[in-house]
Design a protein around this motif. Structure first.
Motif, PDB file in Angstrom:
ATOM      1  N   ALA A  20       0.874  -1.166   0.000  1.00 14.58           N
ATOM      2  CA  ALA A  20       0.000   0.000   0.000  1.00 14.58           C
ATOM      3  C   ALA A  20       0.906   1.209   0.000  1.00 14.58           C
ATOM      4  CB  ALA A  20      -0.898  -0.003   1.229  1.00 14.58           C
ATOM      5  N   ALA A  21       1.515   1.485  -1.137  1.00 12.32           N
ATOM      6  CA  ALA A  21       2.507   2.537  -1.222  1.00 12.32           C
ATOM      7  C   ALA A  21       1.947   3.870  -0.782  1.00 12.32           C
ATOM      8  CB  ALA A  21       3.023   2.638  -2.650  1.00 12.32           C
ATOM      9  N   GLN A  22       0.705   4.117  -1.073  1.00 10.05           N
ATOM     10  CA  GLN A  22      -0.004   5.234  -0.482  1.00 10.05           C
ATOM     11  C   GLN A  22      -1.175   4.621   0.266  1.00 10.05           C
ATOM     12  OE1 GLN A  22      -1.148   8.121  -3.350  1.00 10.05           O
ATOM     13  NE2 GLN A  22       0.814   9.134  -3.294  1.00 10.05           N
ATOM     14  N   PRO A  23      -1.029   4.461   1.571  1.00  7.66           N
ATOM     15  CA  PRO A  23      -2.013   3.729   2.343  1.00  7.66           C
ATOM     16  C   PRO A  23      -3.412   4.248   2.151  1.00  7.66           C
ATOM     17  CG  PRO A  23      -0.220   4.522   3.721  1.00  7.66           C
ATOM     18  CD  PRO A  23       0.001   5.051   2.359  1.00  7.66           C
ATOM     19  N   ALA A  24      -4.368   3.328   2.132  1.00  6.22           N
ATOM     20  CA  ALA A  24      -5.764   3.731   2.045  1.00  6.22           C
ATOM     21  C   ALA A  24      -6.126   4.571   3.251  1.00  6.22           C
ATOM     22  CB  ALA A  24      -6.658   2.494   1.982  1.00  6.22           C
ATOM     23  N   LEU A  25      -6.987   5.511   3.055  1.00  3.44           N
ATOM     24  CA  LEU A  25      -7.402   6.404   4.127  1.00  3.44           C
ATOM     25  C   LEU A  25      -8.112   5.606   5.201  1.00  3.44           C
ATOM     26  CD1 LEU A  25      -7.233   9.439   4.556  1.00  3.44           C
ATOM     27  CD2 LEU A  25      -9.483   9.645   3.558  1.00  3.44           C
ATOM     28  N   GLN A 117      21.405  -1.527   6.881  1.00  6.22           N
ATOM     29  CA  GLN A 117      20.533  -0.376   6.709  1.00  6.22           C
ATOM     30  C   GLN A 117      20.487   0.070   5.254  1.00  6.22           C
ATOM     31  OE1 GLN A 117      21.652   3.147   8.927  1.00  6.22           O
ATOM     32  NE2 GLN A 117      19.519   3.741   9.162  1.00  6.22           N
ATOM     33  N   GLN A 118      21.621   0.027   4.591  1.00  4.01           N
ATOM     34  CA  GLN A 118      21.680   0.415   3.184  1.00  4.01           C
ATOM     35  C   GLN A 118      20.838  -0.514   2.324  1.00  4.01           C
ATOM     36  OE1 GLN A 118      25.633   0.341   1.497  1.00  4.01           O
ATOM     37  NE2 GLN A 118      25.037   1.497  -0.308  1.00  4.01           N
ATOM     38  N   LEU A 119      20.926  -1.810   2.600  1.00  7.37           N
ATOM     39  CA  LEU A 119      20.144  -2.782   1.831  1.00  7.37           C
ATOM     40  C   LEU A 119      18.650  -2.612   2.099  1.00  7.37           C
ATOM     41  CD1 LEU A 119      20.042  -5.151  -0.097  1.00  7.37           C
ATOM     42  CD2 LEU A 119      20.423  -6.699   1.842  1.00  7.37           C
ATOM     43  N   GLN A 120      18.301  -2.338   3.347  1.00  8.56           N
ATOM     44  CA  GLN A 120      16.894  -2.120   3.688  1.00  8.56           C
ATOM     45  C   GLN A 120      16.327  -0.909   2.942  1.00  8.56           C
ATOM     46  OE1 GLN A 120      17.301  -1.858   7.973  1.00  8.56           O
ATOM     47  NE2 GLN A 120      16.390  -3.877   8.266  1.00  8.56           N
ATOM     48  N   GLU A 121      17.079   0.184   2.940  1.00  5.44           N
ATOM     49  CA  GLU A 121      16.620   1.398   2.273  1.00  5.44           C
ATOM     50  C   GLU A 121      16.523   1.200   0.761  1.00  5.44           C
ATOM     51  OE1 GLU A 121      19.381   4.342   3.544  1.00  5.44           O
ATOM     52  OE2 GLU A 121      18.493   4.557   5.550  1.00  5.44           O
ATOM     53  N   LYS A 122      17.506   0.488   0.212  1.00  4.91           N
ATOM     54  CA  LYS A 122      17.480   0.198  -1.223  1.00  4.91           C
ATOM     55  C   LYS A 122      16.280  -0.681  -1.572  1.00  4.91           C
ATOM     56  CE  LYS A 122      20.124  -2.001  -4.933  1.00  4.91           C
ATOM     57  NZ  LYS A 122      21.353  -2.772  -5.284  1.00  4.91           N
ATOM     58  N   GLY A 123      16.025  -1.677  -0.726  1.00  2.74           N
ATOM     59  CA  GLY A 123      14.887  -2.563  -0.968  1.00  2.74           C
ATOM     60  C   GLY A 123      13.568  -1.831  -0.891  1.00  2.74           C
ATOM     61  N   LYS A 124      13.436  -0.943   0.090  1.00  2.00           N
ATOM     62  CA  LYS A 124      12.206  -0.165   0.221  1.00  2.00           C
ATOM     63  C   LYS A 124      11.972   0.682  -1.019  1.00  2.00           C
ATOM     64  CE  LYS A 124       9.952   3.274   3.177  1.00  2.00           C
ATOM     65  NZ  LYS A 124      10.097   4.115   4.404  1.00  2.00           N
ATOM     66  N   ALA A 125      13.045   1.301  -1.525  1.00  2.24           N
ATOM     67  CA  ALA A 125      12.922   2.124  -2.724  1.00  2.24           C
ATOM     68  C   ALA A 125      12.515   1.274  -3.928  1.00  2.24           C
ATOM     69  CB  ALA A 125      14.243   2.833  -3.004  1.00  2.24           C
ATOM     70  N   GLU A 126      13.062   0.072  -4.026  1.00  2.11           N
ATOM     71  CA  GLU A 126      12.713  -0.830  -5.128  1.00  2.11           C
ATOM     72  C   GLU A 126      11.234  -1.207  -5.080  1.00  2.11           C
ATOM     73  OE1 GLU A 126      15.175  -4.265  -5.557  1.00  2.11           O
ATOM     74  OE2 GLU A 126      17.033  -3.148  -5.288  1.00  2.11           O
ATOM     75  N   LEU A 127      10.756  -1.547  -3.879  1.00  4.86           N
ATOM     76  CA  LEU A 127       9.355  -1.945  -3.737  1.00  4.86           C
ATOM     77  C   LEU A 127       8.423  -0.780  -4.064  1.00  4.86           C
ATOM     78  CD1 LEU A 127       9.536  -4.086  -0.475  1.00  4.86           C
ATOM     79  CD2 LEU A 127       9.344  -4.905  -2.822  1.00  4.86           C
ATOM     80  N   GLN A 129       9.044   1.613  -6.104  1.00  4.75           N
ATOM     81  CA  GLN A 129       9.083   1.807  -7.552  1.00  4.75           C
ATOM     82  C   GLN A 129       8.203   0.776  -8.255  1.00  4.75           C
ATOM     83  OE1 GLN A 129      10.478   4.262  -9.235  1.00  4.75           O
ATOM     84  NE2 GLN A 129       9.753   3.420 -11.185  1.00  4.75           N
ATOM     85  N   ILE A 130       8.273  -0.471  -7.812  1.00  2.00           N
ATOM     86  CA  ILE A 130       7.451  -1.523  -8.415  1.00  2.00           C
ATOM     87  C   ILE A 130       5.969  -1.219  -8.242  1.00  2.00           C
ATOM     88  CG2 ILE A 130       6.782  -3.964  -8.226  1.00  2.00           C
ATOM     89  CD1 ILE A 130       9.699  -4.549  -7.398  1.00  2.00           C
ATOM     90  N   LEU A 131       5.631  -0.698  -7.064  1.00  3.17           N
ATOM     91  CA  LEU A 131       4.226  -0.464  -6.724  1.00  3.17           C
ATOM     92  C   LEU A 131       3.752   0.948  -7.038  1.00  3.17           C
ATOM     93  CD1 LEU A 131       4.284  -2.370  -3.344  1.00  3.17           C
ATOM     94  CD2 LEU A 131       3.037  -3.063  -5.388  1.00  3.17           C
ATOM     95  N   GLN A 132       4.548   1.712  -7.755  1.00  2.00           N
ATOM     96  CA  GLN A 132       4.149   3.069  -8.104  1.00  2.00           C
ATOM     97  C   GLN A 132       2.819   3.114  -8.869  1.00  2.00           C
ATOM     98  OE1 GLN A 132       5.274   5.747  -6.979  1.00  2.00           O
ATOM     99  NE2 GLN A 132       4.410   7.326  -8.308  1.00  2.00           N
ATOM    100  N   PRO A 133       2.582   2.204  -9.824  1.00  2.00           N
ATOM    101  CA  PRO A 133       1.281   2.220 -10.501  1.00  2.00           C
ATOM    102  C   PRO A 133       0.115   1.981  -9.546  1.00  2.00           C
ATOM    103  CG  PRO A 133       2.866   0.928 -11.759  1.00  2.00           C
ATOM    104  CD  PRO A 133       3.505   1.215 -10.437  1.00  2.00           C
ATOM    105  N   VAL A 134       0.323   1.144  -8.532  1.00  2.00           N
ATOM    106  CA  VAL A 134      -0.720   0.896  -7.532  1.00  2.00           C
ATOM    107  C   VAL A 134      -0.984   2.159  -6.727  1.00  2.00           C
ATOM    108  CG1 VAL A 134      -1.359  -0.476  -5.524  1.00  2.00           C
ATOM    109  CG2 VAL A 134      -0.059  -1.533  -7.382  1.00  2.00           C
TER     110      VAL A 134
END
Length: 235
Positions: A20-25, A117-127, A129-134
């Motif tokens: 929920a990249a932009q969480p539902a209200l 921490q670097q891997l976590q932040e990179k992973g969050k950014a990847e997810l 990006q993948i879910l941007q259309p959602v």
């Protein structure tokens, strides 16, 4: 360093809440209703507009349709999340084991924590990006509903002869049957927008982005005008 170690020690997985990249209200809880007795103040109503939006037919239908329409993105995000979790787990396990040693190597722990921490932040950014259309779909549906919300509120107020509407946050308790406008507004909203378009058009941006862009452009224009005005007149 202590803060970093504490953060890393919490766990190795990346929460797939990013789906929920932009969480539902979220619907806020209404205050406890008072008894039906007591003097009723005419012209006063209480409404939780957030709850009305998420309970509208258009919103709920879009939530169901999105699971199918964006299944590829959800599946890709889940697969990538699982990969990142598997990659992080041995790193975190080693970090936790090393820091419990009798004489832990603080320099090594700091390096490990930084890598995790670097891997976590990179992973969050990847997810994200993948879910941007959602995320864009969620924002697009919500904006369509919110565009009709004010008129639905006014219509409900008119039919109930309400002159003032309060948020539940501003009320300790109220006679739910006498003051609650949620269902009235919801009925009007469902009539005004029974369904919403799920997929935004190409290039669409959420309102907050459009407004920020417009404000930036206006500020730049004003700065340019001021710069022109301060230029000395040509001879």
């Amino acid at each position: 360093m202590k803060t970093m170690i504490k953060t890393v020690a919490l766990g190795s997985g990346l929460a797939l809440a990013t789906l929920a990249a932009q969480p539902a209200l979220a619907a806020k809880a209404a205050p406890a209703a008072a008894s039906e007795s007591g003097t009723i103040v005419a012209g006063l109503g209480v409404a939780n507009l957030d709850a009305v939006v998420v309970n509208s037919n258009a919103y709920k239908t879009a939530e169901q349709q999105r699971e199918t329409t964006y299944k590829a993105q959800y599946d890709q995000a889940k697969a990538r999340n699982d990969q990142l979790t598997a990659q992080l787990k041995p790193m975190v396990d080693k970090f936790n084991a090393d820091r419990q040693a009798a004489s832990p190597n603080q320099a090594s722990l700091q390096q490990q924590a930084a890598a995790i921490q670097q891997l976590q932040e990179k992973g969050k950014a990847e997810l994200q990006q993948i879910l941007q259309p959602v995320a864009l779909s969620q924002a697009y549906v919500q904006e369509q509903i919110e565009d009709k919300l004010n008129d639905a509120l006014k219509s409900a107020m008119k039919k109930r002869s309400i002159s003032m509407v309060l948020s539940p946050d501003a009320v300790i308790a109220f006679n739910g049957g006498a003051y609650n406008l949620n269902q009235d507004i919801l009925n009007e909203l469902n009539t005004a927008i029974p369904s919403a378009q799920l997929v935004p058009p190409a290039g669409w941006e959420p309102r907050r982005v459009r407004e920020a862009r417009a404000q930036q452009a206006a500020a730049q224009g004003q700065t340019a005008q001021q710069g022109t005005a301060t230029q000395p007149a040509g001879r």
